[in-house]
Design an enzyme around this catalytic site. Structure first.
Site, PDB file in Angstrom:
ATOM      1  N   HIS A 160      31.867 -26.058  10.312  1.00 16.64           N
ATOM      2  CA  HIS A 160      32.373 -25.083   9.111  1.00 16.64           C
ATOM      3  C   HIS A 160      33.920 -25.312   8.735  1.00 16.64           C
ATOM      4  CE1 HIS A 160      34.074 -21.828  11.206  1.00 16.64           C
ATOM      5  NE2 HIS A 160      32.990 -21.960  11.932  1.00 16.64           N
ATOM      6  N   CYS A 176      31.485 -21.672  16.926  1.00 17.87           N
ATOM      7  CA  CYS A 176      31.416 -22.835  16.195  1.00 17.87           C
ATOM      8  C   CYS A 176      32.435 -23.877  16.266  1.00 17.87           C
ATOM      9  CB  CYS A 176      31.469 -22.048  14.541  1.00 17.87           C
ATOM     10  SG  CYS A 176      29.844 -21.072  14.458  1.00 17.87           S
TER      11      CYS A 176
END
Length: 200
Positions: A160, A176
């Site tokens: 992301h 992440c």
């Protein structure tokens, strides 16, 4: 002042000017990838960043094919590589990586969902570690997922963007992989549902 003294001073002035000019010329590249960064978990200290591994790679040691495109994330060098299926596109992006080894997952998965303007909610483990965090953050400038997110086959794992550009190139995530917003926007356009992902 002797002739030799003038020559030495002249050389020093030339070298000083050359170094200053070189620093000015190099600064846009250094601003993008940085030759310094804040220490992990502490935004007040500055240390040199190791960008020696920020180099192009061949896809073949990592994938048997490039069907649907391929994404390789190298945790140690903090870099994401992307190859399109027909190999006409290759991109290399600096990334943020997990804070610690226990938050790091390695192996093969794939993109299962793409979201522009993602919302975010901390995982149960994050809430336990950080009870002061909000239960939900909608799309916008305060969202930890930035402007775009690629959801992976592993629960809670994503590639992301981030609005906090200090995180890129550092161990700064809870699992992440983060990119600059302009880079995730570009990757978002290339990647598709089924794009292969390998974290090493």
């Amino acid at each position: 002042m002797s002739k030799n003294t003038k020559t030495v001073l002249g050389r020093r002035a030339f070298l000083s000017g050359s170094v200053a000019a070189a620093g000015t010329i190099a600064s846009p590249a250094l601003a993008q990838f940085g030759n310094t960064t804040e220490v992990e978990r502490d935004l007040t200290e500055v240390v040199k960043r190791n960008i020696s591994s920020f180099r192009s790679l061949d896809w073949r040691p990592y994938f048997s094919n490039t069907k649907n495109g391929a994404i390789l994330v190298d945790i140690s060098s903090r870099v994401l590589h992307y190859w399109s299926e027909d190999l006409s596109i290759y991109r290399l992006y600096p990334s943020s990586v997990p804070l610690s080894e226990d938050l790091t997952r390695r192996g093969r998965t794939s993109v299962i969902r793409k979201v522009e303007g993602p919302s975010w909610a901390p995982t149960p483990a994050m809430r336990k570690r950080n009870p002061e965090w909000p239960a939900f953050v909608g799309p916008g400038p305060d969202n930890p997922l930035g402007t775009h997110a690629l959801y992976l086959g592993w629960t809670y794992y994503r590639i992301h963007g981030t609005h906090d550009t200090r995180k890129i190139g550092r161990q700064s995530s809870n699992g992440c992989i983060g990119l600059y917003n302009q880079h995730i926007q570009e990757l978002f356009g290339y990647a598709k549902k089924g794009t292969q992902v390998l974290l090493i």
